[in-house]
Design a protein around this motif. Structure first.
Motif, PDB file in Angstrom:
ATOM      1  N   ALA A 791       0.841  -1.204   0.000  1.00 27.75           N
ATOM      2  CA  ALA A 791       0.000   0.000   0.000  1.00 27.75           C
ATOM      3  C   ALA A 791       0.866   1.240   0.000  1.00 27.75           C
ATOM      4  CB  ALA A 791      -0.897  -0.011   1.231  1.00 27.75           C
ATOM      5  N   LEU A 792       0.339   2.296  -0.664  1.00 24.15           N
ATOM      6  CA  LEU A 792       1.109   3.519  -0.821  1.00 24.15           C
ATOM      7  C   LEU A 792       1.358   4.208   0.506  1.00 24.15           C
ATOM      8  CD1 LEU A 792      -0.437   5.209  -3.968  1.00 24.15           C
ATOM      9  CD2 LEU A 792       1.970   4.736  -3.569  1.00 24.15           C
ATOM     10  N   GLY A 793       2.590   4.238   0.908  1.00 22.63           N
ATOM     11  CA  GLY A 793       3.033   5.085   2.012  1.00 22.63           C
ATOM     12  C   GLY A 793       2.361   4.869   3.354  1.00 22.63           C
ATOM     13  N   GLU A 794       1.508   3.856   3.483  1.00 24.70           N
ATOM     14  CA  GLU A 794       0.845   3.695   4.767  1.00 24.70           C
ATOM     15  C   GLU A 794       1.657   2.774   5.649  1.00 24.70           C
ATOM     16  OE1 GLU A 794      -3.464   4.611   3.168  1.00 24.70           O
ATOM     17  OE2 GLU A 794      -2.835   4.191   5.201  1.00 24.70           O
ATOM     18  N   SER A 795       1.433   2.864   6.908  1.00 23.10           N
ATOM     19  CA  SER A 795       2.074   1.886   7.790  1.00 23.10           C
ATOM     20  C   SER A 795       1.377   0.557   7.574  1.00 23.10           C
ATOM     21  CB  SER A 795       1.941   2.323   9.244  1.00 23.10           C
ATOM     22  OG  SER A 795       0.589   2.550   9.547  1.00 23.10           O
ATOM     23  N   ALA A 796       2.076  -0.535   7.751  1.00 22.81           N
ATOM     24  CA  ALA A 796       1.543  -1.845   7.381  1.00 22.81           C
ATOM     25  C   ALA A 796       0.223  -2.114   8.049  1.00 22.81           C
ATOM     26  CB  ALA A 796       2.548  -2.911   7.778  1.00 22.81           C
ATOM     27  N   ARG A 797      -0.830  -2.163   7.246  1.00 27.26           N
ATOM     28  CA  ARG A 797      -2.118  -2.538   7.810  1.00 27.26           C
ATOM     29  C   ARG A 797      -2.344  -3.985   7.463  1.00 27.26           C
ATOM     30  NH1 ARG A 797      -6.813   1.603   6.899  1.00 27.26           N
ATOM     31  NH2 ARG A 797      -5.544   3.099   5.811  1.00 27.26           N
ATOM     32  N   TRP A 798      -2.672  -4.684   8.454  1.00 26.17           N
ATOM     33  CA  TRP A 798      -2.680  -6.124   8.397  1.00 26.17           C
ATOM     34  C   TRP A 798      -3.462  -6.669   7.210  1.00 26.17           C
ATOM     35  CZ3 TRP A 798      -6.098 -10.142  10.533  1.00 26.17           C
ATOM     36  CH2 TRP A 798      -5.422 -11.346  10.775  1.00 26.17           C
ATOM     37  N   HIS A 799      -4.592  -6.101   6.993  1.00 24.08           N
ATOM     38  CA  HIS A 799      -5.417  -6.697   5.948  1.00 24.08           C
ATOM     39  C   HIS A 799      -4.944  -6.279   4.559  1.00 24.08           C
ATOM     40  CE1 HIS A 799      -7.058  -2.730   6.553  1.00 24.08           C
ATOM     41  NE2 HIS A 799      -7.630  -2.786   5.363  1.00 24.08           N
ATOM     42  N   ARG A 800      -4.021  -5.316   4.516  1.00 18.90           N
ATOM     43  CA  ARG A 800      -3.531  -4.896   3.203  1.00 18.90           C
ATOM     44  C   ARG A 800      -2.166  -5.468   2.870  1.00 18.90           C
ATOM     45  NH1 ARG A 800      -4.726   1.128   1.248  1.00 18.90           N
ATOM     46  NH2 ARG A 800      -6.753   1.472   2.172  1.00 18.90           N
ATOM     47  N   ASP A 801      -1.482  -5.957   3.881  1.00 15.55           N
ATOM     48  CA  ASP A 801      -0.143  -6.462   3.644  1.00 15.55           C
ATOM     49  C   ASP A 801      -0.202  -7.719   2.774  1.00 15.55           C
ATOM     50  OD1 ASP A 801       2.795  -6.287   4.533  1.00 15.55           O
ATOM     51  OD2 ASP A 801       2.246  -8.385   4.869  1.00 15.55           O
ATOM     52  N   ARG A 808      -6.369 -14.545   4.917  1.00 14.83           N
ATOM     53  CA  ARG A 808      -7.609 -13.898   5.333  1.00 14.83           C
ATOM     54  C   ARG A 808      -8.571 -13.769   4.158  1.00 14.83           C
ATOM     55  NH1 ARG A 808      -9.332 -11.492   9.730  1.00 14.83           N
ATOM     56  NH2 ARG A 808     -10.684  -9.704   9.545  1.00 14.83           N
ATOM     57  N   ALA A 809      -8.011 -13.388   3.020  1.00 19.19           N
ATOM     58  CA  ALA A 809      -8.845 -13.248   1.813  1.00 19.19           C
ATOM     59  C   ALA A 809      -9.486 -14.583   1.453  1.00 19.19           C
ATOM     60  CB  ALA A 809      -8.004 -12.712   0.664  1.00 19.19           C
ATOM     61  N   MET A 810      -8.666 -15.632   1.524  1.00 17.32           N
ATOM     62  CA  MET A 810      -9.182 -16.967   1.209  1.00 17.32           C
ATOM     63  C   MET A 810     -10.313 -17.348   2.132  1.00 17.32           C
ATOM     64  SD  MET A 810      -7.316 -18.118  -1.322  1.00 17.32           S
ATOM     65  CE  MET A 810      -7.627 -19.853  -1.292  1.00 17.32           C
ATOM     66  N   ARG A 811     -10.067 -17.041   3.448  1.00 17.26           N
ATOM     67  CA  ARG A 811     -11.094 -17.411   4.425  1.00 17.26           C
ATOM     68  C   ARG A 811     -12.382 -16.661   4.181  1.00 17.26           C
ATOM     69  NH1 ARG A 811      -8.506 -16.062   9.330  1.00 17.26           N
ATOM     70  NH2 ARG A 811      -6.578 -16.966   8.593  1.00 17.26           N
ATOM     71  N   THR A 812     -12.248 -15.387   3.867  1.00 10.26           N
ATOM     72  CA  THR A 812     -13.436 -14.561   3.637  1.00 10.26           C
ATOM     73  C   THR A 812     -14.223 -15.085   2.442  1.00 10.26           C
ATOM     74  OG1 THR A 812     -12.038 -12.723   4.336  1.00 10.26           O
ATOM     75  CG2 THR A 812     -14.212 -12.178   3.470  1.00 10.26           C
ATOM     76  N   ILE A 813     -13.480 -15.393   1.378  1.00 13.87           N
ATOM     77  CA  ILE A 813     -14.144 -15.906   0.166  1.00 13.87           C
ATOM     78  C   ILE A 813     -14.862 -17.216   0.470  1.00 13.87           C
ATOM     79  CG2 ILE A 813     -13.751 -16.790  -2.141  1.00 13.87           C
ATOM     80  CD1 ILE A 813     -11.425 -14.742  -2.320  1.00 13.87           C
ATOM     81  N   THR A 814     -14.167 -18.082   1.220  1.00 13.65           N
ATOM     82  CA  THR A 814     -14.771 -19.379   1.573  1.00 13.65           C
ATOM     83  C   THR A 814     -16.062 -19.190   2.347  1.00 13.65           C
ATOM     84  OG1 THR A 814     -12.490 -20.127   1.855  1.00 13.65           O
ATOM     85  CG2 THR A 814     -14.219 -21.650   2.519  1.00 13.65           C
ATOM     86  N   GLU A 815     -15.984 -18.263   3.318  1.00 11.75           N
ATOM     87  CA  GLU A 815     -17.184 -18.031   4.132  1.00 11.75           C
ATOM     88  C   GLU A 815     -18.349 -17.526   3.297  1.00 11.75           C
ATOM     89  OE1 GLU A 815     -16.742 -15.716   7.874  1.00 11.75           O
ATOM     90  OE2 GLU A 815     -14.740 -16.653   7.900  1.00 11.75           O
ATOM     91  N   LEU A 816     -17.978 -16.597   2.408  1.00  9.07           N
ATOM     92  CA  LEU A 816     -19.024 -16.038   1.548  1.00  9.07           C
ATOM     93  C   LEU A 816     -19.672 -17.135   0.709  1.00  9.07           C
ATOM     94  CD1 LEU A 816     -17.538 -12.681   0.235  1.00  9.07           C
ATOM     95  CD2 LEU A 816     -19.710 -12.995   1.410  1.00  9.07           C
ATOM     96  N   LEU A 817     -18.774 -17.991   0.185  1.00  9.67           N
ATOM     97  CA  LEU A 817     -19.300 -19.070  -0.658  1.00  9.67           C
ATOM     98  C   LEU A 817     -20.218 -19.981   0.140  1.00  9.67           C
ATOM     99  CD1 LEU A 817     -16.103 -19.960  -2.715  1.00  9.67           C
ATOM    100  CD2 LEU A 817     -18.228 -18.980  -3.593  1.00  9.67           C
TER     101      LEU A 817
END
Lengths: 826, 194
Positions: A791-801, A808-817
């Protein structure tokens, strides 16, 4: 000088056995019990005892009867001085004594009271302990002179006490001391001392006529007595005059600053006023020649003690400045005159700060003084307190101070860079006035090339001070030039060395050759007109004549023989530290343009550094750290400087000469060359970088029978691979090419030369990484996500790193499915 | 004011670790801020501070000597003036805590394999301090015969105490013109004789 004999004697003293020691104590006790005067044997034994108690850092406990005996003897009767010194010294090193008993003994004998006080002061554990000594000293001062001699060290002892604990004196006591100080400073006798120890038997009253004291040039004293007056001997009041002046600055700083004066003016009783009047009348009748100082002194009889002291101290300083114009007969007196000027100007500065009405009286003499000494380099150190005075008060007096600062910043560093005391004092002056100089004196920042000369010459002593000063010298206009100057600081050290030698050896050419041909050839070059320009640039006193020069490599070559000299190497060691300070501070004001320029400087200079052992390696490490930081701050610099970066990254030679920097640059390309950071990042750009890096990878990983083992560490390969993968994920046409390269790399990693050179884990790592990247690139959209830039110039945000967000993305997609499936009917 | 005066080695001493300095004479003037309450620990802390200081000065002297690159001329008794003329001089700033609780300045004079160090308050008159240090060093060299092989510095250290008593009483730097100096020198030459 320090011999093995001395060392072994010390060892004996430190390791003396307890039994022997106790016997020794017993012998000394016996020797001290005599009623007669102490003989040589006693003195010898006391000297040995002194050595034993002070030889170790662990205290020796004297037997209490011996301790008490020494204490009692010290305070009781008058002994020859050597005995007093030895008693005092032994007691100082012993564990605590009864401070009360000792302090009581102060009253007994004036001559020994200073030695007794020394013991008390060394044993003081808290502020209460000093009260008895203090009271005794004050009582001494109050007593009339006819009662007995005052202890000469009253003022030094008092000054020591107030340094330790300023609150120890009450308002009344401060006033008492102030009045005594006025007496001693202003009204000491100007006749030569009464006690003439060398008076002969035949000298009659005729020869004992009073003779006035003289100035240091032999003329009769023009006004009241000061430390710059000489006589064959001195009376007690004249000694006290000297002691008083020696401590007056400390006194004023402690009791006459920041509202400690003026407010509560003492209500003087009529008797007190009368007394002070009587004193004044008596003294002014004595002085037959009235100088400017006395004539202009305001009527100060009704002033409270503090203000009166201020007035008299001011007059004293004024007189000293006048007296320093005389040409002293003795050289030591000339040196004293300089020290007196420094002190006088400093005291005047303090007084003017406290009471600005003094400024109009002070400035004429300070200005005249400056006029007298400014041309003389021998008085350089004296100019610094004058500059401080100008800095503090010139605005109020509407006096121009530019010329003073020109001396300080333009002249002194060029001509006196090798004077350690001047360098120290000038640097401390800058430190003390950083804010004012930075914003108010433009010459300060302009003169940074000159100021660096002190540092180049004496790096170890001054580096911590320059770490503080450097940020104040930096500005948007000079940042690039400063960076170049820092990188060439060791060159400056070498050049200054040549300059000094050139000046010294002008007389005799033979001496030139005697110092070894290395320096001789550099000296030769230094004197040639064709190289003049190079050296003049390095030795320039002011900024603004160009960030750097074209023929820098020539300069480095000419100075190459001096690269091993200790001074140059010491200087080289401080450069990385200063670069860190520079880059940490430049980000405060660096805009896009400046960041680009600085990056360019780093890339260019990486090939243009003075060749000192280890210097380049250290610098590349620093460059790497900061080029990363600059990119993070302004990621678009990758696109702005794409041509230079392409040249740099595409040059295989850089891997071998600047491996750390190269690896970092390649990594930066992978991280920041994307549309997310800069919309100008086109497919063509990505492709050109890709091709360049691919070519490099190909060149260093050729599998040939005759290929030599790789001389670079494995992470160069992995960084190249990963960056290429990142670029490929952003321009997917490149993926097939990369897959091919990666498979070739696997073969390379399994080849014999590589296996011989790298460890098994490293070779495995290369192969594993190659496989991972190949697999990842088979799913281009996933690859794009995984290898996406941060991410541009931000301090490491967990969900963006990148690394942490995938699971996390995988888990979210799985849950949605799953949820979706629940919604579906049936 | 001066807080302490030291004479210590700047050469390597077998019994000590590398970089350490043997303190041959030390004099601390007057009460010092010392967090310890137990007198033995107070003394220990003070001595450790002095050792730390001696080490720092030793490093500074060594670096200065290396940078100057000139060979050390060995002098013998009688050549004190030569030795002092060749002496290296330097000034160092000691930040608070290194090792004293407040910021201080140390002036040092390196003569052969010894150094004379004078620790002053910050903002002291350094011209005067330098003059005083050189004067003290000259006296010590002459009276303790430091250029000779003997150990007078250990056994006759009371002479240094008497010297400091006159020229630096309780750490006070004095503005002495040549007459004051002459009178003090005369007093000093009478020291030790009955």
């Amino acid at each position: 000088m320090y011999s093995t004999g001395t060392e072994s004697l010390l060892k004996q003293a430190r390791e003396i056995q307890d039994e022997e020691l106790q016997k020794f104590y017993g012998r000394i006790s016996k020797l001290l019990n005599t009623n007669r005067d102490f003989g040589n044997e006693t003195i010898d034994s006391l000297q040995r005892l002194n050595l034993i108690v002070s030889a170790t850092k662990y205290a020796k406990t004297l037997p209490s009867d011996l301790k008490k005996k020494l204490q009692m003897l010290l305070v009781s009767k008058a002994h020859p001085e050597q005995i007093q010194v030895l008693f005092s010294s032994v007691l100082r090193e012993s564990l605590p004594l009864s401070i009360q008993d000792l302090s009581a003994g102060l009253a007994e004998d004036v001559k020994s009271s200073s030695y007794v006080a020394a013991v008390v002061l060394s044993q003081v554990a808290c502020k209460d302990d000093v009260a008895p000594v203090c009271l005794h000293m004050l009582k001494c001062m109050e007593a009339r002179q006819t009662d007995g001699q005052i202890c000469k060290h009253t003022l030094p002892i008092l000054t020591k006490l107030i340094s330790y604990s300023p609150e120890i004196l009450t308002e009344d006591q401060v006033n008492l001391v102030s009045r005594k100080l006025v007496d001693w400073l202003r009204y000491a006798s100007i006749q030569q001392g009464a006690t003439m120890s060398s008076g002969s038997f035949f000298s009659g009253p005729r020869t004992r006529q009073p003779v006035p004291v003289t100035e240091v040039d032999g003329a009769v004293a023009g006004d009241f007595f000061t430390v710059l007056c000489v006589g064959r001997s001195f009376g007690e009041d004249q000694w006290m005059n000297m002691y008083a002046f020696s401590m007056i600055r400390k006194w004023l700083l402690t009791y006459d600053t920041e509202g400690t004066s003026g407010g509560e003016s003492a209500h003087l009783s009529p008797i007190q006023i009368m007394l002070s009047q009587v004193q004044d009348d008596r003294s002014e009748v004595d002085s037959s020649v009235v100088s400017m100082v006395s004539a202009t002194s305001s009527s100060s009889r009704l002033l409270p003690p503090k203000e009166r002291l201020r007035e008299k101290a001011f007059e004293y300083c004024h007189r000293l400045i006048e007296q320093s114009d005389r040409k002293a007969i003795k050289r030591t007196d000339t040196e004293l005159q300089k020290a007196c000027i420094v002190e006088a100007v400093t005291i005047m500065d303090i007084i003017c700060k406290e009471d600005p009405s003094y400024v109009y009286r002070a400035f004429p003499s300070v200005k005249a003084l400056y006029g007298r000494i400014s041309a003389e380099l021998a008085y350089a150190r004296v100019l610094i307190p004058i500059a401080q005075f100008y800095l503090n008060h010139s605005e109020m007096a509407a006096v121009d101070s530019e010329v003073v600062f020109r001396q300080l910043f333009s002249r002194f560093p060029s001509e006196l860079f090798n004077e350690p005391a001047l360098a120290y004092e000038l640097v401390q002056f800058c430190r003390a006035n950083i804010a004012v100089l930075k914003d108010g004196v433009s010459l300060y920042r302009q003169s940074f090339p000159n100021l660096f000369k002190f540092l180049a010459w004496n790096s170890p002593a001054l580096i911590s001070d320059y770490m503080e000063l450097l940020p104040s010298l930096m500005s948007p206009n000079t940042a690039v030039e400063i960076l170049h100057s820092l990188l060439d600081l060791p060159c400056l050290a070498a050049t200054l060395d040549l300059q000094l030698r050139s000046a010294t050896y002008q007389a005799s050419e033979r001496v030139l050759w005697d110092h070894g041909s290395k320096i001789a050839s550099a000296l030769e070059v230094f004197r040639q007109p064709s190289y003049r320009g190079l050296f003049l640039y390095i030795l320039r006193p002011e900024a603004g004549s160009g960030d750097t020069i074209d023929r820098l490599n020539m300069l480095h070559e000419v100075l190459s023989e001096m690269a091993a000299s200790p001074r140059v190497m010491q200087c080289a060691q401080v450069v990385p530290v200063l670069l860190h300070v520079f880059f940490n501070n430049v980000t405060e004001f660096a805009d896009q343009k400046l960041t680009n320029q600085l990056t360019l400087v780093l890339l260019e200079r990486s090939s243009l550094l003075y060749n000192i052992n280890q210097f380049k390696i250290e610098l590349f490490r620093v460059f790497s750290t900061h080029i990363r930081a600059l990119c993070k701050l302004h990621p678009s610099l990758i696109v702005d400087q794409c041509r230079e970066l392409l040249d740099f990254a595409g040059s295989t030679a850089n891997i071998y000469s600047k491996e750390e920097l190269y690896t970092n640059v390649v990594w930066l390309i992978g991280e920041y060359l994307s549309v997310a950071h800069d919309p100008r990042c086109s497919v063509e750009l990505i492709t050109s970088f890709f091709e360049s890096l691919e070519a490099v990878l190909f060149e260093i990983s050729q599998v040939r029978q005759s290929a030599s083992p790789p001389s670079y560490p494995p992470h160069v390969l992995t960084t190249l691979m990963t960056t290429l993968a990142k670029l490929a994920s952003r321009s997917q046409d490149l993926i097939p090419r990369l897959s091919l390269s990666l498979s070739k790399l696997c073969t390379f990693a399994r080849s014999k030369p590589v296996l011989a050179c790298y460890s098994e884990e490293d070779a495995e790592e290369i192969i594993t990484r190659a496989h991972e990247l190949t697999n990842l690139l088979k799913l281009p959209s996933v690859a794009q996500f995984v290898l996406a830039p941060p991410a541009l110039g931000e301090s490491a945000r967990w969900h963006r790193d990148t690394n942490t967000s995938l699971p996390r993305a995988m888990r979210t997609i799985t849950e949605l499915l799953h949820k979706q499936s629940n919604f579906l009917p049936g | 004011m001066v807080c302490c005066f030291l004479i210590h080695t700047v050469c390597s001493v077998n019994a000590l670790s590398a970089g350490s300095s043997r303190v041959l004479y030390s004099r601390v003037f007057g009460p010092e801020d010392n967090p310890e309450t137990d007198p033995e620990r107070r003394r220990l802390l003070q001595k450790e501070r002095l050792l730390h200081l001696a080490r720092r000065v030793r490093t500074a002297v060594g670096l200065c000597h290396d940078a100057a690159g000139s060979a050390c001329v060995e002098c013998v008794l009688g050549e004190e003036a030569v030795a002092l003329g060749e002496a290296e001089f330097g000034v160092l700033r000691l930040s608070a805590g290194e090792p004293f609780p407040v910021e201080r300045t140390v002036l040092w004079l390196g003569v052969q394999n010894l150094a004379f160090s004078l620790v002053c308050d910050v903002h002291e008159n350094l011209l005067l301090a330098e003059g005083t240090l050189r004067n003290l060093a000259r006296h010590c060299m002459e009276e303790l015969r430091l250029l000779g092989p003997g150990s007078e510095i250990l056994l006759k250290s009371d002479r240094i105490d008497a010297l400091l008593h006159r020229y630096l009483p309780h750490g006070q730097l004095l503005f002495l013109n040549h007459r004051f100096t002459h009178l003090l020198d005369k007093e000093l030459s009478a020291y030790g004789s009955k």
